[in-house]
Structures are given as C-alpha cells and as structure tokens.
Design a protein around this motif. Structure first.
Motif, PDB file in Angstrom:
ATOM      1  N   ALA A  81      -6.973  -9.619  18.990  1.00  0.00           N
ATOM      2  CA  ALA A  81      -8.144  -9.482  18.120  1.00  0.00           C
ATOM      3  C   ALA A  81      -8.871 -10.809  18.096  1.00  0.00           C
ATOM      4  CB  ALA A  81      -7.716  -9.068  16.708  1.00  0.00           C
ATOM      5  N   PRO A  82     -10.136 -10.810  17.645  1.00  0.00           N
ATOM      6  CA  PRO A  82     -10.850 -12.083  17.517  1.00  0.00           C
ATOM      7  C   PRO A  82     -10.071 -13.097  16.683  1.00  0.00           C
ATOM      8  CG  PRO A  82     -12.383 -10.261  17.276  1.00  0.00           C
ATOM      9  CD  PRO A  82     -11.005  -9.663  17.326  1.00  0.00           C
ATOM     10  N   GLU A  83      -9.414 -12.621  15.631  1.00  0.00           N
ATOM     11  CA  GLU A  83      -8.504 -13.475  14.856  1.00  0.00           C
ATOM     12  C   GLU A  83      -7.085 -13.134  15.285  1.00  0.00           C
ATOM     13  OE1 GLU A  83      -9.108 -13.346  10.691  1.00  0.00           O
ATOM     14  OE2 GLU A  83     -11.285 -13.616  10.810  1.00  0.00           O
ATOM     15  N   GLN A  84      -6.583 -13.863  16.275  1.00  0.00           N
ATOM     16  CA  GLN A  84      -5.298 -13.518  16.877  1.00  0.00           C
ATOM     17  C   GLN A  84      -4.152 -13.553  15.879  1.00  0.00           C
ATOM     18  OE1 GLN A  84      -4.844 -12.185  19.748  1.00  0.00           O
ATOM     19  NE2 GLN A  84      -2.611 -12.103  19.556  1.00  0.00           N
ATOM     20  N   ALA A  85      -4.240 -14.422  14.900  1.00  0.00           N
ATOM     21  CA  ALA A  85      -3.154 -14.517  13.911  1.00  0.00           C
ATOM     22  C   ALA A  85      -2.973 -13.199  13.170  1.00  0.00           C
ATOM     23  CB  ALA A  85      -3.453 -15.647  12.928  1.00  0.00           C
ATOM     24  N   ALA A  86      -4.069 -12.478  12.951  1.00  0.00           N
ATOM     25  CA  ALA A  86      -3.991 -11.195  12.243  1.00  0.00           C
ATOM     26  C   ALA A  86      -3.332 -10.128  13.104  1.00  0.00           C
ATOM     27  CB  ALA A  86      -5.393 -10.741  11.827  1.00  0.00           C
ATOM     28  N   ALA A  87      -3.418 -10.274  14.429  1.00  0.00           N
ATOM     29  CA  ALA A  87      -2.839  -9.282  15.333  1.00  0.00           C
ATOM     30  C   ALA A  87      -1.377  -9.555  15.652  1.00  0.00           C
ATOM     31  CB  ALA A  87      -3.652  -9.236  16.636  1.00  0.00           C
ATOM     32  N   MET A  88      -0.912 -10.760  15.385  1.00  0.00           N
ATOM     33  CA  MET A  88       0.455 -11.136  15.758  1.00  0.00           C
ATOM     34  C   MET A  88       1.532 -10.203  15.197  1.00  0.00           C
ATOM     35  SD  MET A  88       0.136 -13.521  17.857  1.00  0.00           S
ATOM     36  CE  MET A  88       1.873 -13.832  17.986  1.00  0.00           C
ATOM     37  N   PRO A  89       1.446  -9.734  13.949  1.00  0.00           N
ATOM     38  CA  PRO A  89       2.516  -8.863  13.420  1.00  0.00           C
ATOM     39  C   PRO A  89       2.655  -7.544  14.176  1.00  0.00           C
ATOM     40  CG  PRO A  89       1.195  -9.771  11.635  1.00  0.00           C
ATOM     41  CD  PRO A  89       0.476 -10.087  12.901  1.00  0.00           C
ATOM     42  N   PHE A  90       1.657  -7.163  14.956  1.00  0.00           N
ATOM     43  CA  PHE A  90       1.692  -5.891  15.678  1.00  0.00           C
ATOM     44  C   PHE A  90       2.208  -6.046  17.108  1.00  0.00           C
ATOM     45  CE2 PHE A  90      -1.419  -5.508  12.325  1.00  0.00           C
ATOM     46  CZ  PHE A  90      -1.105  -4.284  11.762  1.00  0.00           C
TER      47      PHE A  90
END
Length: 264
Positions: A63-72
């Motif tokens: 995602a544009p904000e990779q940190a937000a996608a990390m849990p997935f």
C-alpha cells in the motif's frame, strides 16, 4: 532360382517396404482444419486456473503506507533483522513465504482469519482480499500466485520429465513443447491427460490432429496434470522384433546379392 525370379522377388520386397513406410499427412500434422476453430479456442482461453487443495500460494499485500499493510503479510521466519513479507535467501534472492491450501480448501490469513480459497482463480482471490483489506488499509495492492504449478510429460516425447510452470496458462501443445515435442514414434491421435478433480482421478484421450481438441477442458493443463504419449503401432510392432533383426537383414541382403552374381 533364375536371375529373373530373384530380381522380381527383390522388387516385390522393395515395393512392400515402401508402401508400409508411407505415412499420410492425416496421421502426422497437428490441428488439421484449424481455421474453422479459432472462435472455440478464444472461448476456451478465457478460463482461469482454479486454486486446489495442497496448492502453495504466495500472497503479498502492499500500500502507499506500507506500514499499514505489514500486518496482512506473513512474518519472516529465521531472519529477525528483516521485516516485511520479503526475506533474503542464503543466495541473496528475495523469497516469499507460502500459504498451503488445506484439504478443506482453506487458508489462515493474517488479521482476516480463515477463508476458503478453493475454486477461486488467483485474480478472484486477489480481488476478494483487496476488498476485505480495504476496510483497514487505504488503496491496498494484492498479488496472488500459485507457486507449485507442475506438469509431467511422459512416454514418446524427446525429453520426458516434470516441468515447473511460471504462468497460469499452459496448453497441451506448450507442455509437449517443453518436453521437446513428440518423437516420430508418438501416437498423435491418442494423447492421454490425467488429473485430479475433487479428490478423484479423471482422464481424457485427445487427438492432436483434430481441431476439436481446442474445445476440451483438458486442452489447458492444471496443477499436477500428467500427459502420456503412447507409442504408435510401428513402435509397438518393433518392440516385438529381435534387436538383431537389422544384422540379419544385412546378412540376407549380402546373400541375395551373391546369389544374383552367381546366377549370371
């Protein structure tokens, strides 16, 4: 035996040999009458590869904000100094962890939990995950790939073996091409394709010389399909011959030639 009789006998033998060695175009050429089947090929080509139990899947979420996608994404195993879905192998290549599809057709996905993936194409699963993840992450990007797509090509081909497939569309002709095509002794009108459907073995014999093969659900291969090319009648007959038959024929030819010379 008179010389004329010997010559006539040789001529008869030669004619029989030539006639028996002639092979018609119909027995050799693939896809005869293909110009009449173009539309059918296009319809069959639209079918996507479906996910099955025991498949290995790689699923990456960004995602544009990779940190937000990390849990997935699956955590990295054995590389504590690295974070994210990608890990460096000992050879320095990036390697994704895989999801094993259980016998009930499900996987355990981070955050979202258990979900059924059997029967979905990779595109359908990616769309489903994108929709579900969008509730937590803005503009997620989901990539799904089947990593254990293999087919085995056996029998009268030039390079029999098991082949890894990088894409998701593999036609029977392309699989035969990976195996170096049929040998001249392969039976082109009776190629066997075996696969597992809902835990049961199914099979189909396909005629490579017939354009109707394009309509068959077995024309595009699936994970772990087995293709077997049986020997043609000439090869089956030769299997019953003595391996020294060529030597005996050569000796017979020499004896006949000597007989011709002696009767002059």
């Amino acid at each position: 035996m008179k010389r004329s009789q010997i010559v006539k006998s040789l001529q008869v033998v030669l004619c029989v040999f030539l006639l028996s060695s002639c092979v018609s175009r119909k027995e050799i050429v693939y896809f005869q009458g293909l110009e009449e089947a173009g539309e059918r090929l296009e319809q069959n080509q639209n079918k996507s590869l479906a996910i099955k139990p025991n498949d290995l899947l790689t699923i990456s979420v960004s995602a544009p904000e990779q940190a937000a996608a990390m849990p997935f994404n699956l955590p990295v195993v054995g590389m504590p100094e690295t974070s994210g879905p990608l890990a460096l192998s000992p050879q320095g290549r990036q390697q994704l962890q895989t999801y094993l599809v259980a016998k009930d057709g499900k996987i355990e996905f981070p955050v979202l939990g258990e979900m059924t993936v059997e029967g979905l194409s990779t595109q359908e699963l990616a769309s489903k995950l994108k929709k579900d993840i969008s509730e937590f992450v803005q503009d997620p990007i989901v990539n799904v790939r089947i990593t254990n797509f293999q087919v085995s090509v056996l029998g009268e081909v030039n390079r029999p073996g098991t082949y890894d497939v990088t894409g998701e569309h593999l036609s029977l002709p392309k699989a035969l091409g990976l195996a170096g095509d049929l040998s001249i002794y392969g039976e082109r009108s009776n190629v066997l394709v075996m696969r597992e459907v809902d835990g049961k073995k199914v099979y189909k014999y396909l005629d490579l010389t017939n354009p109707e093969i394009l309509e068959s659900p077995f024309y595009y291969l699936q994970q772990n399909d087995v293709v077997y090319v049986e020997p043609n009648s000439a090869q089956r007959q030769s299997a019953s011959y003595n391996r020294n038959a060529g030597v005996y024929i050569s000796i017979a030819s020499v004896l006949i030639s000597l007989a011709v010379l002696l009767t002059r």
